[in-house]
Design a protein around this motif. Structure first.
Motif, PDB file in Angstrom:
ATOM      1  N   ILE A  98       0.829  -1.212   0.000  1.00 50.24           N
ATOM      2  CA  ILE A  98       0.000   0.000   0.000  1.00 50.24           C
ATOM      3  C   ILE A  98       0.861   1.259   0.000  1.00 50.24           C
ATOM      4  O   ILE A  98       0.445   2.303  -0.502  1.00 50.24           O
ATOM      5  CB  ILE A  98      -0.970  -0.020   1.206  1.00 50.24           C
ATOM      6  CG1 ILE A  98      -2.057  -1.088   0.976  1.00 50.24           C
ATOM      7  CG2 ILE A  98      -1.616   1.343   1.434  1.00 50.24           C
ATOM      8  CD1 ILE A  98      -2.972  -1.304   2.168  1.00 50.24           C
ATOM      9  N   LEU A  99       2.090   1.159   0.519  1.00 49.48           N
ATOM     10  CA  LEU A  99       2.980   2.321   0.523  1.00 49.48           C
ATOM     11  C   LEU A  99       3.204   2.854  -0.891  1.00 49.48           C
ATOM     12  O   LEU A  99       3.272   4.064  -1.106  1.00 49.48           O
ATOM     13  CB  LEU A  99       4.320   1.955   1.163  1.00 49.48           C
ATOM     14  CG  LEU A  99       4.295   1.659   2.664  1.00 49.48           C
ATOM     15  CD1 LEU A  99       5.662   1.171   3.131  1.00 49.48           C
ATOM     16  CD2 LEU A  99       3.877   2.898   3.447  1.00 49.48           C
ATOM     17  N   SER A 100       3.331   1.964  -1.866  1.00 45.51           N
ATOM     18  CA  SER A 100       3.550   2.383  -3.255  1.00 45.51           C
ATOM     19  C   SER A 100       2.279   2.306  -4.098  1.00 45.51           C
ATOM     20  O   SER A 100       2.227   2.861  -5.192  1.00 45.51           O
ATOM     21  CB  SER A 100       4.640   1.516  -3.906  1.00 45.51           C
ATOM     22  OG  SER A 100       4.287   0.142  -3.878  1.00 45.51           O
ATOM     23  N   LEU A 101       1.267   1.617  -3.570  1.00 46.12           N
ATOM     24  CA  LEU A 101      -0.010   1.486  -4.274  1.00 46.12           C
ATOM     25  C   LEU A 101      -1.136   1.872  -3.315  1.00 46.12           C
ATOM     26  O   LEU A 101      -1.904   1.022  -2.853  1.00 46.12           O
ATOM     27  CB  LEU A 101      -0.200   0.046  -4.772  1.00 46.12           C
ATOM     28  CG  LEU A 101       0.853  -0.500  -5.739  1.00 46.12           C
ATOM     29  CD1 LEU A 101       0.690  -1.998  -5.922  1.00 46.12           C
ATOM     30  CD2 LEU A 101       0.758   0.217  -7.092  1.00 46.12           C
ATOM     31  N   ALA A 105      -5.584   0.470  -0.265  1.00 45.63           N
ATOM     32  CA  ALA A 105      -6.118   0.621   1.094  1.00 45.63           C
ATOM     33  C   ALA A 105      -7.635   0.738   1.100  1.00 45.63           C
ATOM     34  O   ALA A 105      -8.274   0.497   2.131  1.00 45.63           O
ATOM     35  CB  ALA A 105      -5.504   1.848   1.762  1.00 45.63           C
ATOM     36  N   HIS A 106      -8.224   1.067  -0.028  1.00 48.71           N
ATOM     37  CA  HIS A 106      -9.652   1.384  -0.074  1.00 48.71           C
ATOM     38  C   HIS A 106     -10.491   0.334  -0.798  1.00 48.71           C
ATOM     39  O   HIS A 106     -11.701   0.490  -0.934  1.00 48.71           O
ATOM     40  CB  HIS A 106      -9.853   2.746  -0.731  1.00 48.71           C
ATOM     41  CG  HIS A 106      -8.994   3.829  -0.124  1.00 48.71           C
ATOM     42  ND1 HIS A 106      -9.188   4.284   1.150  1.00 48.71           N
ATOM     43  CD2 HIS A 106      -7.918   4.493  -0.628  1.00 48.71           C
ATOM     44  CE1 HIS A 106      -8.282   5.221   1.424  1.00 48.71           C
ATOM     45  NE2 HIS A 106      -7.499   5.360   0.368  1.00 48.71           N
ATOM     46  N   ILE A 107      -9.845  -0.733  -1.264  1.00 47.45           N
ATOM     47  CA  ILE A 107     -10.565  -1.807  -1.943  1.00 47.45           C
ATOM     48  C   ILE A 107     -10.176  -3.141  -1.305  1.00 47.45           C
ATOM     49  O   ILE A 107      -9.096  -3.249  -0.709  1.00 47.45           O
ATOM     50  CB  ILE A 107     -10.246  -1.838  -3.453  1.00 47.45           C
ATOM     51  CG1 ILE A 107      -8.745  -2.081  -3.684  1.00 47.45           C
ATOM     52  CG2 ILE A 107     -10.699  -0.548  -4.124  1.00 47.45           C
ATOM     53  CD1 ILE A 107      -8.359  -2.273  -5.145  1.00 47.45           C
ATOM     54  N   PRO A 108     -11.011  -4.169  -1.389  1.00 43.50           N
ATOM     55  CA  PRO A 108     -10.615  -5.487  -0.858  1.00 43.50           C
ATOM     56  C   PRO A 108      -9.384  -6.010  -1.594  1.00 43.50           C
ATOM     57  O   PRO A 108      -9.407  -6.172  -2.819  1.00 43.50           O
ATOM     58  CB  PRO A 108     -11.845  -6.354  -1.135  1.00 43.50           C
ATOM     59  CG  PRO A 108     -12.980  -5.395  -1.286  1.00 43.50           C
ATOM     60  CD  PRO A 108     -12.384  -4.175  -1.924  1.00 43.50           C
ATOM     61  N   ALA A 109      -8.310  -6.231  -0.862  1.00 43.16           N
ATOM     62  CA  ALA A 109      -7.062  -6.670  -1.483  1.00 43.16           C
ATOM     63  C   ALA A 109      -6.333  -7.634  -0.561  1.00 43.16           C
ATOM     64  O   ALA A 109      -6.517  -7.608   0.661  1.00 43.16           O
ATOM     65  CB  ALA A 109      -6.168  -5.469  -1.810  1.00 43.16           C
TER      66      ALA A 109
END
Length: 397
Positions: A98-101, A105-109
């Motif tokens: 999430i640091l680079s993408l 953080a806002h979608i189920p991953a």
């Protein structure tokens, strides 16, 4: 963490439908059959013991002669202050990505693939997606429970990234405890007692760098008299220090962590999960504070009591909580092998040897599942072989 309030009944129905005939589920059912047999055997042993004892109360005798003296000995050895810390990074693998993408953080991953998930973010956990779950099941959960509005995004594992970020975390934490232990990339066990004693003995005059230097110099690691410190002020300082440590980790790495602070690592481990994500939980060191925290806990919250042992304790003794474990201590001590029984006796009063990090992860299994089994959470950083799970359609392959 992050799965509170989910529709477990619906989730379990979907999982059973999709994987009911998989190799894993077939193996799970076989294991359940073996466990059910062990439960029946244990019940027979209890009945035989009751019949052989006649009118004698063997439970009370066992408690008075062996168990309670042992527990009093443990209680007398409790640490006077809460200085044991467990740091647990929040959704470590996926958070590194999430640091680079940041859109993740806002979608189920999750990190992993259709065969196996190693970790999921909090947006995915609300649909029941978790570590050690087949990815195809995670995708089904998100699609069905969102009504088709969301899909599960998979991110490829990058262990070089995880090791690098873990190293950054460790570099910060070692400034406060150069002897800390990390048994996985995302979890650290540390004692902030020596740091705090130097800080408080200097009345805050020493800088962080000066304290670091003293910690590294064994000659200067004097044992301060605990009686000279007020528990309330000491614990206030400990919580403030822990909060600043977590903030420093975030500043250095961009990642958040949660933490537990207690008088032993068994309790600190449980506490580290209480206020996730990005929070901390303090458990006082007095007998009353320890029992108030430990007694209501589900036995499954105790690292080292896994699914099999939980089922046996419930099936034989109707043990649901740590308080139940204490109330049924005679039956547990009688039925389980010594290493497992002793571990559960300690757990029943929230005790662990202060310097023994491993005691927070329970005793190792003894091979026949009649003892304490390792919880999935304590080994979650391993990536299972892809044959472990397969979609229902592939079960016959």
């Amino acid at each position: 963490a992050g799965m509170e309030g989910i529709d477990r009944e619906r989730i379990n129905a979907i999982l059973l439908r999709e994987s009911g005939n998989s190799t894993f589920m077939q193996r799970q059912r076989k294991m359940d059959e073996n466990t059910n047999q062990k439960i029946a055997d244990m019940k027979r042993r209890l009945d035989d013991k009751d019949d052989a004892s006649g009118k004698k109360d063997w439970r009370k005798e066992l408690e008075q002669s062996i168990i309670d003296p042992l527990l009093r000995q443990y209680q007398s050895q409790r640490q006077a202050f809460s200085t044991c810390v467990v740091i647990d990074m929040d959704g470590f693998f996926i958070s590194c990505h999430i640091l680079s993408l940041p859109h993740l953080a806002h979608i189920p991953a999750c990190v992993g693939g259709t065969s196996m998930i190693s970790t999921s973010n909090y947006a995915a956990r609300k649909y029941g997606v978790r570590a050690a779950m087949p990815g195809y099941l995670g995708s089904t959960l998100v699609k069905e429970l969102s009504g088709g509005k969301e899909t599960l995004t998979f991110v490829k594992s990058d262990f070089d990234l995880y090791k690098r970020k873990s190293g950054e975390v460790r570099a910060v934490l070692e400034e406060y405890d150069p002897n800390l232990s990390m048994y996985s990339l995302d979890e650290a066990y540390m004692d902030i007692g020596p740091y705090l004693k130097i800080l408080l003995s200097s009345r805050g005059c020493k800088s962080h760098d000066a304290i670091r230097s003293m910690l590294l110099d064994e000659v200067n690691q004097r044992k301060e008299d605990d009686a000279h410190n007020n528990a309330e002020s000491f614990h206030t300082a400990a919580q403030q220090l822990l909060n600043s440590i977590r903030q420093r980790v975030k500043n250095a790495t961009g990642l958040t962590c949660s933490a537990g602070l207690a008088s032993n690592f068994l309790l600190a481990k449980v506490a580290s999960d209480v206020n996730k994500p990005n929070g901390q939980c303090f458990v006082g060191s007095s007998e009353a504070e320890i029992l108030a925290f430990a007694n209501p806990l589900s036995i499954r919250k105790i690292s080292g009591i896994g699914r099999v042992t939980e089922k046996m304790l419930r099936g034989v003794c109707e043990v649901e909580t740590v308080k139940d474990l204490y109330d049924h201590r005679a039956e547990v001590y009688f039925l389980f092998k010594p290493a497992s029984a002793n571990f559960m006796m300690r757990a029943s009063i929230g005790y662990a040897e202060t310097g023994n990090h491993r005691d927070s992860s329970g005793e190792e299994g003894n091979g026949d599942n009649s003892g304490v089994d390792t919880d999935e959470a304590t080994t979650r950083k391993g990536i299972s072989h892809e044959r472990t799970f397969s979609p229902k359609a592939m079960a016959s392959n």
